[in-house]
Design a protein around this motif. Structure first.
Motif: not given
Ligand code: NAD
Ligand code: GLY
Length: 343
Positions: A288-317
């Motif tokens: 349930d965890k990995a050794n990465y800081k939130p900022k690192e995860l966020y930066e790496a997530a910015l290239g996600d293909k779910k991103r549309m311009g300045d928005t991203i669609t997330e799946i919220i439980p």
């Protein structure tokens, strides 16, 4: 929609099934990896040859690092040098890596040929072999180049799972738990009731039904299908940061946990949801965890293909067995990740 067969021992019948379903095909190219080919390559090739098909083979090095442009081009070239024509077809024999890569080759070789998925990991049986998403990774991120291309047939032989290393088998349970979290309290109960002797083939079938239903309503991923990406924005970021040492399923498990914890903290999700997820991850040996800081995860997530311009669609439980899509400004994702990572 693809024809899907789930049956122990079915691999040896693949030639006869191909004869019934691929009237025009003369030759199959069996694409596999160097773990799976020695185990099941001969059985598949022999069954196809016995049914009267020509067979050529291509074997990649096992692992996510092979899901790339270089392997993609090498396979295409091998098919062309072997004189594969538009009326020939491909068999993807292996886990999700082989399925995604060989599927993308099938989607594009001669502008598209038919293909068969023969998944040999739990993850590939319950998720990647069904639904027609094919892709390769590029240095900027995972699955960023791909196509929708439905396999004509999916052949699942649960006996092949007997040779899977434990960690890889358990990694497949992340996508199973994902299906339960987004759509099915029933599946979550089946999973928590392992002690009641639920058969693996029943779990595989239940998952394929959930996925097939969603895909039948939204094949091209413009709405409901996006729910299947639960945990994947952060999951893909973890895979990328780990240089693909962390398996896809394990990364998705962490991604689901982070998003669920944040949703509970934000007051938009029942606390029970996190309890159920936590206990299933623990039961199935998932992190349930990995050794990465939130900022690192966020930066790496910015290239996600779910991103549309300045928005991203997330799946919220929201509650047990129910998630919703939420479009958010991309910077808000940092807040979610930070809340999900912190104690
Ligand atoms: P994988 O294909 O790398 O297989 C994991 C390991 O298990 C490999 O080393 C492989 O050689 C070995 N293996 C496979 N079958 C075996 C068997 N029966 N016996 C012994 N060893 C065996 O990984 P995976 O977890 O199956 O798939 C992950 C990939 O799937 C990722 O690239 C992910 O992006 C993709 N995926 C795609 C979709 C989709 O909809 N297309 C969905 C989910 C995941
Ligand atoms: N695995 C995500 C999808 O098929 O949409």
């Amino acid at each position: 929609m693809s024809k899907i067969i789930i049956e122990s021992g079915v691999l040896k019948n693949i030639g006869e099934m191909a004869k019934e379903n691929f009237a025009n095909v003369k030759t199959f190219a069996v694409v596999s990896d160097d773990n799976v080919a020695p185990l099941y390559g001969k059985a598949v090739a022999d069954a196809l040859a016995d049914a009267g098909f020509g067979v050529i083979s291509y074997t990649i090095k096992a692992g996510e690092k092979s899901k790339n442009m270089v392997q993609y081009a090498k396979i295409q070239n091998h098919l062309a040098e072997s004189k594969m024509t538009r009326s020939d077809a491909i068999v993807a024999l292996g886990g999700g890596v082989v399925g995604d890569l060989a599927g993308f080759v099938a989607a594009t070789y001669l502008r598209g040929v038919e293909f068969v998925q023969v998944p040999t990991t739990l993850l590939a049986m319950v998720d990647s072999s069904v639904g027609g998403k094919t892709a390769i990774d590029i240095p900027a991120g995972k699955n960023l180049v791909g196509a929708f291309h439905q396999p004509k047939m999916v052949v699942c032989d649960p006996l092949t799972l007997n040779t899977l290393p434990t960690e890889i088998f358990s990694s497949g349970y992340a996508e199973v738990i994902k299906h339960g979290m987004i759509k099915s309290k029933k599946l979550l109960k089946m999973l928590a009731g392992k002690e009641f002797d639920i058969k693996l083939s029943d779990i595989i079938e239940e998952n394929i039904n959930i996925k097939r239903d969603i895909v039948s309503r939204d094949e091209f991923d413009t709405g409901e299908r996006q729910l299947l990406n639960f945990g994947h924005t952060v999951g893909h970021a973890i895979e990328k940061l780990s240089k693909y040492k962390i398996l896809h399923g394990r990364a998705v498990a962490i991604g689901m946990y982070i998003m669920t914890k944040a949703a509970v903290k934000k007051g938009v999700c029942d606390a029970e949801c996190l309890e159920v997820l936590d206990s299933l991850l623990c039961e199935y040996g998932l992190p349930d965890k990995a050794n990465y800081k939130p900022k690192e995860l966020y930066e790496a997530a910015l290239g996600d293909k779910k991103r549309m311009g300045d928005t991203i669609t997330e799946i919220i439980p929201r509650e047990v067995g129910f998630c919703e899509l939420q479009k958010m400004p991309v910077e808000e994702l940092l807040e979610w990740i930070t809340m999900g990572v912190s104690e």
